[in-house]
Design a protein around this motif. Structure first.
Motif, PDB file in Angstrom:
ATOM      1  N   TYR A 138       0.836  -1.192   0.000  1.00 22.65           N
ATOM      2  CA  TYR A 138       0.000   0.000   0.000  1.00 22.65           C
ATOM      3  C   TYR A 138       0.875   1.248   0.000  1.00 22.65           C
ATOM      4  CZ  TYR A 138      -3.546  -3.342   1.567  1.00 22.65           C
ATOM      5  OH  TYR A 138      -4.373  -4.429   1.671  1.00 22.65           O
ATOM      6  N   ALA A 139       0.367   2.307  -0.645  1.00 21.33           N
ATOM      7  CA  ALA A 139       1.096   3.579  -0.659  1.00 21.33           C
ATOM      8  C   ALA A 139       0.116   4.729  -0.607  1.00 21.33           C
ATOM      9  CB  ALA A 139       1.957   3.694  -1.913  1.00 21.33           C
ATOM     10  N   ALA A 140       0.442   5.736   0.176  1.00 21.33           N
ATOM     11  CA  ALA A 140      -0.301   6.991   0.140  1.00 21.33           C
ATOM     12  C   ALA A 140       0.076   7.744  -1.129  1.00 21.33           C
ATOM     13  CB  ALA A 140       0.035   7.833   1.367  1.00 21.33           C
ATOM     14  N   VAL A 141      -0.855   8.520  -1.649  1.00 20.48           N
ATOM     15  CA  VAL A 141      -0.491   9.439  -2.716  1.00 20.48           C
ATOM     16  C   VAL A 141       0.242  10.626  -2.087  1.00 20.48           C
ATOM     17  CG1 VAL A 141      -2.331   8.805  -4.309  1.00 20.48           C
ATOM     18  CG2 VAL A 141      -2.760  10.541  -2.574  1.00 20.48           C
ATOM     19  N   GLY A 142       1.246  11.133  -2.786  1.00 20.93           N
ATOM     20  CA  GLY A 142       1.937  12.343  -2.356  1.00 20.93           C
ATOM     21  C   GLY A 142       1.620  13.470  -3.311  1.00 20.93           C
ATOM     22  N   ASN A 143       2.122  14.654  -3.036  1.00 22.38           N
ATOM     23  CA  ASN A 143       1.852  15.755  -3.958  1.00 22.38           C
ATOM     24  C   ASN A 143       2.449  15.507  -5.339  1.00 22.38           C
ATOM     25  OD1 ASN A 143       4.192  16.521  -1.978  1.00 22.38           O
ATOM     26  ND2 ASN A 143       4.696  17.628  -3.855  1.00 22.38           N
ATOM     27  N   HIS A 144       3.613  14.838  -5.393  1.00 17.52           N
ATOM     28  CA  HIS A 144       4.239  14.615  -6.701  1.00 17.52           C
ATOM     29  C   HIS A 144       3.503  13.577  -7.536  1.00 17.52           C
ATOM     30  CE1 HIS A 144       7.703  17.232  -6.864  1.00 17.52           C
ATOM     31  NE2 HIS A 144       7.936  16.989  -5.579  1.00 17.52           N
ATOM     32  N   GLU A 145       2.664  12.758  -6.923  1.00 22.43           N
ATOM     33  CA  GLU A 145       1.843  11.847  -7.711  1.00 22.43           C
ATOM     34  C   GLU A 145       0.867  12.605  -8.614  1.00 22.43           C
ATOM     35  OE1 GLU A 145       3.585   8.514  -5.556  1.00 22.43           O
ATOM     36  OE2 GLU A 145       3.006  10.498  -4.844  1.00 22.43           O
ATOM     37  N   PHE A 146       0.633  13.885  -8.286  1.00 24.25           N
ATOM     38  CA  PHE A 146      -0.288  14.697  -9.068  1.00 24.25           C
ATOM     39  C   PHE A 146       0.422  15.599 -10.075  1.00 24.25           C
ATOM     40  CE2 PHE A 146      -2.579  13.717  -5.149  1.00 24.25           C
ATOM     41  CZ  PHE A 146      -3.795  13.277  -5.644  1.00 24.25           C
ATOM     42  N   ASP A 147       1.732  15.478 -10.211  1.00 23.94           N
ATOM     43  CA  ASP A 147       2.471  16.387 -11.085  1.00 23.94           C
ATOM     44  C   ASP A 147       1.975  16.347 -12.527  1.00 23.94           C
ATOM     45  OD1 ASP A 147       4.034  17.431  -9.124  1.00 23.94           O
ATOM     46  OD2 ASP A 147       5.843  16.294  -9.619  1.00 23.94           O
ATOM     47  N   ARG A 148       1.551  15.172 -12.997  1.00 23.44           N
ATOM     48  CA  ARG A 148       1.077  15.041 -14.381  1.00 23.44           C
ATOM     49  C   ARG A 148      -0.446  14.961 -14.445  1.00 23.44           C
ATOM     50  NH1 ARG A 148       5.296  10.835 -14.188  1.00 23.44           N
ATOM     51  NH2 ARG A 148       7.255  11.781 -14.832  1.00 23.44           N
ATOM     52  N   GLY A 149      -1.100  15.303 -13.347  1.00 22.51           N
ATOM     53  CA  GLY A 149      -2.557  15.341 -13.329  1.00 22.51           C
ATOM     54  C   GLY A 149      -3.194  14.073 -12.792  1.00 22.51           C
ATOM     55  N   THR A 150      -4.474  14.191 -12.447  1.00 23.33           N
ATOM     56  CA  THR A 150      -5.169  13.060 -11.825  1.00 23.33           C
ATOM     57  C   THR A 150      -5.360  11.898 -12.788  1.00 23.33           C
ATOM     58  OG1 THR A 150      -7.306  14.101 -12.324  1.00 23.33           O
ATOM     59  CG2 THR A 150      -6.366  14.520 -10.163  1.00 23.33           C
ATOM     60  N   LYS A 151      -5.589  12.175 -14.059  1.00 16.46           N
ATOM     61  CA  LYS A 151      -5.792  11.077 -15.014  1.00 16.46           C
ATOM     62  C   LYS A 151      -4.541  10.237 -15.165  1.00 16.46           C
ATOM     63  CE  LYS A 151      -9.476  13.245 -17.738  1.00 16.46           C
ATOM     64  NZ  LYS A 151      -9.889  13.728 -19.083  1.00 16.46           N
ATOM     65  N   GLU A 152      -3.377  10.887 -15.168  1.00 16.57           N
ATOM     66  CA  GLU A 152      -2.127  10.123 -15.275  1.00 16.57           C
ATOM     67  C   GLU A 152      -1.867   9.341 -13.997  1.00 16.57           C
ATOM     68  OE1 GLU A 152       1.647   8.934 -17.133  1.00 16.57           O
ATOM     69  OE2 GLU A 152      -0.436   9.328 -17.702  1.00 16.57           O
ATOM     70  N   LEU A 153      -2.258   9.880 -12.837  1.00 18.54           N
ATOM     71  CA  LEU A 153      -2.147   9.118 -11.594  1.00 18.54           C
ATOM     72  C   LEU A 153      -3.010   7.861 -11.665  1.00 18.54           C
ATOM     73  CD1 LEU A 153      -1.471   8.519  -8.652  1.00 18.54           C
ATOM     74  CD2 LEU A 153      -3.161  10.241  -7.975  1.00 18.54           C
ATOM     75  N   LEU A 154      -4.211   7.992 -12.174  1.00 21.24           N
ATOM     76  CA  LEU A 154      -5.078   6.818 -12.306  1.00 21.24           C
ATOM     77  C   LEU A 154      -4.479   5.803 -13.279  1.00 21.24           C
ATOM     78  CD1 LEU A 154      -8.591   8.534 -12.336  1.00 21.24           C
ATOM     79  CD2 LEU A 154      -7.500   7.302 -10.452  1.00 21.24           C
ATOM     80  N   ARG A 155      -3.777   6.279 -14.304  1.00 18.91           N
ATOM     81  CA  ARG A 155      -3.089   5.346 -15.210  1.00 18.91           C
ATOM     82  C   ARG A 155      -1.954   4.634 -14.487  1.00 18.91           C
ATOM     83  NH1 ARG A 155       0.995   4.639 -19.206  1.00 18.91           N
ATOM     84  NH2 ARG A 155       2.106   6.494 -18.490  1.00 18.91           N
ATOM     85  N   MET A 156      -1.267   5.341 -13.599  1.00 20.47           N
ATOM     86  CA  MET A 156      -0.217   4.690 -12.816  1.00 20.47           C
ATOM     87  C   MET A 156      -0.799   3.525 -12.008  1.00 20.47           C
ATOM     88  SD  MET A 156       2.789   6.190 -13.303  1.00 20.47           S
ATOM     89  CE  MET A 156       2.255   6.124 -15.037  1.00 20.47           C
ATOM     90  N   GLN A 157      -2.018   3.686 -11.509  1.00 17.16           N
ATOM     91  CA  GLN A 157      -2.645   2.619 -10.738  1.00 17.16           C
ATOM     92  C   GLN A 157      -3.167   1.497 -11.635  1.00 17.16           C
ATOM     93  OE1 GLN A 157      -3.594   2.191  -6.900  1.00 17.16           O
ATOM     94  NE2 GLN A 157      -3.118   0.407  -8.146  1.00 17.16           N
ATOM     95  N   SER A 158      -3.867   1.856 -12.689  1.00 11.45           N
ATOM     96  CA  SER A 158      -4.594   0.846 -13.474  1.00 11.45           C
ATOM     97  C   SER A 158      -3.848   0.354 -14.703  1.00 11.45           C
ATOM     98  CB  SER A 158      -5.955   1.420 -13.900  1.00 11.45           C
ATOM     99  OG  SER A 158      -6.704   1.822 -12.775  1.00 11.45           O
ATOM    100  N   GLY A 159      -2.855   1.104 -15.164  1.00  9.83           N
ATOM    101  CA  GLY A 159      -2.092   0.684 -16.336  1.00  9.83           C
ATOM    102  C   GLY A 159      -2.696   1.183 -17.635  1.00  9.83           C
ATOM    103  N   GLY A 160      -2.097   0.716 -18.733  1.00 14.95           N
ATOM    104  CA  GLY A 160      -2.539   1.126 -20.053  1.00 14.95           C
ATOM    105  C   GLY A 160      -1.583   2.113 -20.694  1.00 14.95           C
ATOM    106  N   CYS A 161      -1.828   2.397 -21.963  1.00 14.86           N
ATOM    107  CA  CYS A 161      -0.906   3.218 -22.756  1.00 14.86           C
ATOM    108  C   CYS A 161      -1.560   4.477 -23.306  1.00 14.86           C
ATOM    109  CB  CYS A 161      -0.314   2.388 -23.894  1.00 14.86           C
ATOM    110  SG  CYS A 161       0.654   0.964 -23.335  1.00 14.86           S
ATOM    111  N   GLU A 162      -2.629   4.947 -22.652  1.00 17.93           N
ATOM    112  CA  GLU A 162      -3.261   6.176 -23.104  1.00 17.93           C
ATOM    113  C   GLU A 162      -2.303   7.350 -22.922  1.00 17.93           C
ATOM    114  OE1 GLU A 162      -7.257   8.937 -22.314  1.00 17.93           O
ATOM    115  OE2 GLU A 162      -6.845   7.182 -21.052  1.00 17.93           O
TER     116      GLU A 162
END
Length: 598
Positions: A138-162
């Motif tokens: 498990y990991a908390a989100v930090g401020n830098h997890e949002f550097d590329r926006g919330t959609k990219e953070l969700l891609r970090m979690q779920s994967g894919g090549c969008e």
């Protein structure tokens, strides 16, 4: 915000004894903090030990970051231990897990972004994969997890090549996403629900001896000051303590015997370095802890890049909270041991210690840093090393390209001058001024905490693109705007306003200012000159900042008032251009910020 006293506690026959310790007291080096909480009654079921292995602020450091951890040398001084690197971190985790029947691996945010080239060029996909492979749960989100926006953070979690950013995803392989779970209890969407799960629960053992640990994860409420507002327009950030306190009864209702909070917020200790100390502890985490409900047992923190082990008061003085942080870049691990009574459903004892992930020697801005007998040495785990090497090789063409020569090492203001950025921050400011003179710039400012590593040239003075990117990995566009002299002074004052960590903004050559912390907040900048003349409060000046500062980042909100803004090259392009401009670049040695209070 300092609470005055730290508390440790221990079980005594028939009840609980609390021993008050003065704020300056620290745990003995290497032992960490040990505390016990008495069960309400005797139990025929034996206690269950669970190890919680924690780290924070990894920032995509796949390779050893060429940094060290300072520890007491036993002779009244400090020794530097080279540390970090994903393959060494994996081996250290494996060694710790082998010592425990049950374990849980957690992190307190900023695992990605502001990363070295081998991760950053590939949108931190390799960092997420490495963390998954080394067994993060498990990991908390930090401020830098949002550097590329919330959609990219969700891609970090779920994967894919969008493709959600300027850089191409999935360059070397299909990105599967994190096999660990990000938790974001305080990051709320428009409907008021968390962007990612708020908490999780994990069971250990079976039958009457089964115990459950609840985990809450969240970032700091001040995240909007630290990232591009456009990327987080669809979310808000709730109060940290309120969020935690609302989540605790939910986990208790699910049978949690212990509750751990992973929060991307923290503090720092003062005095002699001790990764297991808590001397003179202070920081933004303290008012959060003071409001926590009694159900929280451990808080794993981050954000300040500091290391400490503390017992601190919560809302219930009889139930202090164990607070930990493991520095940054995977250079340290925190081993937390919880002894849980399955009959009373409570933590009967707990202990914590920070362990150095010693890796390989390197040369710092101050000279060679050799392996140390004062900390264990680890062999890099082969599978992680091979995976990292694949991305390092792919980035090599960028990383090894020479950009110019430097007269010597440029440090970033090591402790106790960490809030100044050192000569390197001044060099970066000079580069940004030179790159934007065509936009009318006369002054440039660099935020010290945006300088991530010292710049150490090769023996012949050569500096590579990888070197300058390691020092400044953000890729922010430069913004040149108009500010009055009064506005410039107000912005400088914000570095000393007691809101967040102190930052002495690093100016370009020709700009000199004096500060005095003894003066009242708002009046601590006591003199400012530009090219030897006092700055005119009523006059207008063209000022260059990185895009993060121009948006009010790091609390410098005055910069948002700038007028006639012109966007220029990126910070890394400006830095490289400086090296291309001359055969040899000298490290700045002039005094541009003067501490009038000594």
């Amino acid at each position: 915000m300092y609470l005055g006293e730290l508390w440790r506690h221990r079980a005594l026959a028939g009840g609980l004894a609390l021993t008050a310790l003065l704020a300056g007291c620290a745990a003995p080096h290497g032992s960490g903090v040990v505390a016990s909480v008495p069960p309400p009654g005797a139990s025929s079921i034996g206690p269950v030990d669970v190890a919680v292995l924690a780290f924070n602020d990894f920032h995509g450091n796949l390779e050893p970051p060429r940094q060290s951890v300072a520890i007491p040398d036993g002779q009244g001084g400090a020794a530097q231990v080279p540390a970090g690197g994903a393959a060494w971190l994996a081996s250290a985790l494996d060694a710790l897990r082998a010592r425990h029947t049950y374990s849980l691996t957690v992190a307190a945010g900023d695992l990605i972004s502001a990363s070295p080239l081998a991760s950053s060029l590939f949108l931190d996909e390799p960092a997420i994969e490495v963390l998954s492979r080394l067994g993060l749960d498990y990991a908390a989100v930090g401020n830098h997890e949002f550097d590329r926006g919330t959609k990219e953070l969700l891609r970090m979690q779920s994967g894919g090549c969008e493709k959600l950013t300027a850089r191409e995803p999935c360059q070397l392989e299909h990105f599967a996403g994190a096999r660990f779970r990000y938790l974001a209890a305080s990051t709320l969407t428009g409907s008021g629900t968390p962007l990612l799960p708020a908490s999780a629960i994990r069971a250990f053992g079976s039958g009457a001896a089964q115990v459950k640990i609840g985990v809450i994860g969240l970032t700091l409420k001040g995240t909007p000051m630290l990232v591009n507002p456009a990327g987080i327009a669809d979310v808000t950030f709730a109060d940290e303590a309120d969020t935690i306190n609302a989540e605790v009864p939910k986990l208790k209702a699910q049978g949690a015997d212990a509750i751990i909070v992973l929060i991307h917020q923290g503090g720092k200790q003062s005095g002699a370095p001790d990764p297991n100390g808590c001397a003179g502890f202070d920081g933004e985490i303290l008012p959060i802890l003071a409001r926590l409900s009694p159900g929280v047992d451990v808080v794993v923190s981050g954000h300040t890049h500091a290391d400490y082990i503390c017992e601190l008061p919560s809302a219930d003085p009889a139930r202090p909270v164990l607070l930990t942080s493991a520095g940054l870049y995977g250079k340290e691990l925190t081993e937390i041991t919880l002894t849980i009574d399955p009959a009373s459903h409570r933590v009967a004892a707990r202990s914590a210690r920070n362990l150095i992930v010693q890796s390989q020697p390197f040369t710092s801005a101050k000279g060679p840093v050799a392996l140390s007998p004062l900390a264990p040495q680890y062999t890099p785990r082969a599978d992680i090393a091979a995976y990292v090497a694949r991305y390092v090789d792919a980035a090599k063409a960028f990383a090894t390209r020479p950009v110019g020569k430097l007269s010597g090492p440029a440090d970033r203001g090591e402790a106790p001058a960490g809030s100044t950025g050192g000569p390197l921050a001044h060099l970066i400011a000079d580069a940004q001024l030179a790159a934007t003179r065509s936009a009318g710039a006369r002054i440039a400012f660099m935020n010290p905490y945006g300088v991530r590593a010292a710049l150490v040239p090769a023996a012949d003075g050569t500096v590579t693109f990888g070197d300058i990117y390691l020092a400044q990995p953000f890729g922010n566009a430069l913004v040149t705007e108009t500010l009055t002299g009064a506005e410039i002074k107000a912005a400088l004052e914000q570095g000393f306003d007691a809101i967040g960590p102190e930052q002495v903004l690093a100016p370009s050559a020709g700009f000199v200012y004096q500060y005095d912390r003894r003066q009242p907040i708002g009046g601590r900048i006591t003199a400012i000159t530009l090219d030897g003349k006092p700055l005119d409060p009523a006059a207008s000046y063209r000022v260059t900042l990185n895009g993060f500062l121009a948006l009010g980042g790091d609390g410098f909100t005055v910069f948002k008032a700038g007028r006639d803004a012109v966007t220029g090259p990126t910070d890394i392009e400006a830095f490289e251009s400086l090296f291309r401009s001359k055969a040899l670049i000298d490290v700045p040695r002039d005094a541009r910020t003067i501490d009038a209070g000594g």
